[in-house]
Design a protein around this motif. Structure first.
Motif, mmCIF file in Angstrom:
data_model
loop_
_atom_site.group_PDB
_atom_site.id
_atom_site.type_symbol
_atom_site.label_atom_id
_atom_site.label_comp_id
_atom_site.label_asym_id
_atom_site.label_seq_id
_atom_site.Cartn_x
_atom_site.Cartn_y
_atom_site.Cartn_z
ATOM 1 N N ALA A 22 0.831 -1.205 0.000
ATOM 2 C CA ALA A 22 0.000 0.000 0.000
ATOM 3 C C ALA A 22 0.862 1.250 0.000
ATOM 4 N N THR A 23 1.938 1.227 0.786
ATOM 5 C CA THR A 23 2.857 2.356 0.819
ATOM 6 C C THR A 23 3.537 2.538 -0.525
ATOM 7 N N ALA A 24 3.971 1.426 -1.128
ATOM 8 C CA ALA A 24 4.635 1.486 -2.429
ATOM 9 C C ALA A 24 3.710 2.058 -3.495
ATOM 10 N N PHE A 25 2.464 1.607 -3.490
ATOM 11 C CA PHE A 25 1.491 2.092 -4.476
ATOM 12 C C PHE A 25 1.302 3.602 -4.359
ATOM 13 N N LEU A 26 1.294 4.086 -3.127
ATOM 14 C CA LEU A 26 1.081 5.511 -2.893
ATOM 15 C C LEU A 26 2.225 6.349 -3.444
ATOM 16 N N TYR A 27 3.459 5.838 -3.335
ATOM 17 C CA TYR A 27 4.619 6.637 -3.707
ATOM 18 C C TYR A 27 5.190 6.320 -5.089
ATOM 19 N N LEU A 28 4.608 5.385 -5.816
ATOM 20 C CA LEU A 28 5.114 5.056 -7.151
ATOM 21 C C LEU A 28 5.184 6.262 -8.091
ATOM 22 N N PRO A 29 4.207 7.182 -8.047
ATOM 23 C CA PRO A 29 4.303 8.352 -8.936
ATOM 24 C C PRO A 29 5.527 9.215 -8.709
ATOM 25 N N SER A 30 6.215 9.040 -7.570
ATOM 26 C CA SER A 30 7.388 9.873 -7.287
ATOM 27 C C SER A 30 8.511 9.644 -8.279
ATOM 28 N N PHE A 31 8.503 8.487 -8.953
ATOM 29 C CA PHE A 31 9.577 8.192 -9.893
ATOM 30 C C PHE A 31 9.595 9.144 -11.088
ATOM 31 N N SER A 32 8.481 9.809 -11.322
ATOM 32 C CA SER A 32 8.411 10.724 -12.471
ATOM 33 C C SER A 32 8.821 12.154 -12.111
ATOM 34 N N LEU A 33 9.115 12.405 -10.833
ATOM 35 C CA LEU A 33 9.480 13.748 -10.408
ATOM 36 C C LEU A 33 10.923 14.067 -10.778
ATOM 37 N N GLY A 34 11.207 15.350 -10.935
ATOM 38 C CA GLY A 34 12.563 15.785 -11.244
ATOM 39 C C GLY A 34 13.266 16.335 -10.023
ATOM 40 N N ARG A 81 19.800 11.236 -13.970
ATOM 41 C CA ARG A 81 18.396 10.816 -14.086
ATOM 42 C C ARG A 81 17.730 10.819 -12.710
ATOM 43 N N PRO A 82 16.771 11.701 -12.491
ATOM 44 C CA PRO A 82 16.148 11.830 -11.161
ATOM 45 C C PRO A 82 15.475 10.562 -10.669
ATOM 46 N N ALA A 83 14.948 9.755 -11.587
ATOM 47 C CA ALA A 83 14.194 8.568 -11.175
ATOM 48 C C ALA A 83 15.022 7.667 -10.272
ATOM 49 N N GLY A 84 16.305 7.522 -10.571
ATOM 50 C CA GLY A 84 17.158 6.657 -9.765
ATOM 51 C C GLY A 84 17.286 7.135 -8.333
ATOM 52 N N TYR A 85 17.402 8.446 -8.164
ATOM 53 C CA TYR A 85 17.496 9.018 -6.822
ATOM 54 C C TYR A 85 16.197 8.780 -6.046
ATOM 55 N N HIS A 86 15.070 8.890 -6.757
ATOM 56 C CA HIS A 86 13.777 8.649 -6.104
ATOM 57 C C HIS A 86 13.612 7.174 -5.735
ATOM 58 N N VAL A 87 14.187 6.284 -6.521
ATOM 59 C CA VAL A 87 14.129 4.857 -6.189
ATOM 60 C C VAL A 87 14.819 4.606 -4.847
ATOM 61 N N THR A 88 15.972 5.239 -4.643
ATOM 62 C CA THR A 88 16.694 5.066 -3.380
ATOM 63 C C THR A 88 15.881 5.592 -2.202
ATOM 64 N N SER A 129 9.837 14.328 2.810
ATOM 65 C CA SER A 129 11.069 13.561 2.999
ATOM 66 C C SER A 129 11.254 12.527 1.904
ATOM 67 N N VAL A 130 10.146 11.929 1.441
ATOM 68 C CA VAL A 130 10.236 10.881 0.426
ATOM 69 C C VAL A 130 10.321 11.471 -0.980
ATOM 70 N N LEU A 131 9.577 12.533 -1.237
ATOM 71 C CA LEU A 131 9.473 13.070 -2.595
ATOM 72 C C LEU A 131 10.584 14.059 -2.937
ATOM 73 N N TRP A 132 11.180 14.678 -1.936
ATOM 74 C CA TRP A 132 12.218 15.671 -2.152
ATOM 75 C C TRP A 132 13.565 15.009 -1.899
#
Length: 286
Positions: A22-34, A81-88, A129-132
């Motif tokens: 449920a947590t993962a589903f909520l934050y999956l869109p963060s991978f598209s952020l810059g 590539r920002p997506a990689g940083y968001h994955v971490t 904290s998660v998105l930035w």
């Protein structure tokens, strides 16, 4: 709500997996952020300094070498590539949710640990904290902090001495991620005392249990003095007023109590600073 459930080991695994999903589903869109705001400066500093150099100097006015280390590693893996940083950051948040669930199982009721893990995973309070990317410092500190608390609880339950070394290492990692980890010695003492309170030597046994944490704390102080000649001094905040302290007390008290990101309240309180100061006094007094 969960009182009628009989939770065997397999059921607990499924519950934790469901909470993480449920947590993962909520934050999956963060991978598209810059990248935004201070991300550029923070990542740029991590790229510029050598791997070893990260541990020898303050960057952007802070000594948080492990945070810089993860950013440098991200750059080595993902480039720009920002997506990689968001994955971490995303992975760190999931680890923290798992640790909250594991700690909760030891110290809370059946309903309590489930609700605590769900709340911790999806509360908007953690969104920045998660998105930035700059919020990485909160996530990484929490990973080491919660890891130390969990290992302390496990060491009290299993009475295995080697856990102490791991607790000390995790504490040191938390301190090298964010200065707020200085609260860990006190928090760990309260945790140990809560576990030992039924025996006649609770305070003494609790002090012995948290000795590795205090050793790590002393080592951190010595390291800071050796490198910089100061302890927890932020060049960006050379003077702290009473009103600033009260404001921060109110800010963190509200953040920990209500599921909202206080950034949305800034415009209101900037227009009404007296209300914020008044609320600070009330909360601090309570």
């Amino acid at each position: 709500m969960f009182g009628s459930l009989r939770l065997d080991h397999r059921s607990i695994k499924w519950l934790i997996a469901t909470i993480l999903s449920a947590t993962a589903f909520l934050y999956l869109p963060s991978f598209s952020l810059g990248f935004i705001s201070d991300d550029f400066a923070l990542i740029g500093e991590a790229r510029r300094v050598s791997w070893w150099g990260l541990f020898l100097q303050e960057l952007n006015a802070y000594y948080r070498p492990l945070v810089q280390l993860t950013l440098k590693a991200d750059h080595a893996l993902w480039g720009s590539r920002p997506a990689g940083y968001h994955v971490t950051s995303f992975a760190l948040h999931l680890i923290n949710v798992l640790l909250v669930a594991l700690i909760g199982r030891r110290v809370l009721s059946r309903e309590g640990w489930i609700l605590a893990a769900v709340y911790f995973g999806i509360t908007p309070t953690h969104a920045s904290s998660v998105l930035w990317i700059c919020g990485r410092t909160d996530l990484l500190c929490a990973t080491f902090y919660l890891g130390a608390a969990w290992m302390l609880i496990e060491s009290k339950a299993r009475r295995e001495m080697w856990h102490g070394a791991i607790v000390a290492l995790l504490t040191f990692g938390a301190l090298l991620s964010k200065e707020m980890a200085i609260s860990l010695p006190l928090v760990s003492l309260l945790i140990a005392y809560a576990i030992e309170r039924r025996n006649g030597h609770a305070l003494r046994d609790s002090a012995v249990a948290v000795a590795p944490i205090f050793c790590a704390f002393v080592l951190y102080i010595a390291l800071r003095f050796a490198l910089f000649g100061n302890f927890l001094q932020n060049p960006l905040q050379t003077a702290t007023s009473t009103s600033a302290i009260l404001t921060n007390v109110a800010r963190y008290a509200v953040t920990l109590t209500f599921p909202l990101d206080l950034e949305i309240l800034k415009p209101f309180f900037r227009s009404h600073p007296n209300l914020l100061l008044g609320a600070s006094v009330v909360i601090a007094g309570g």
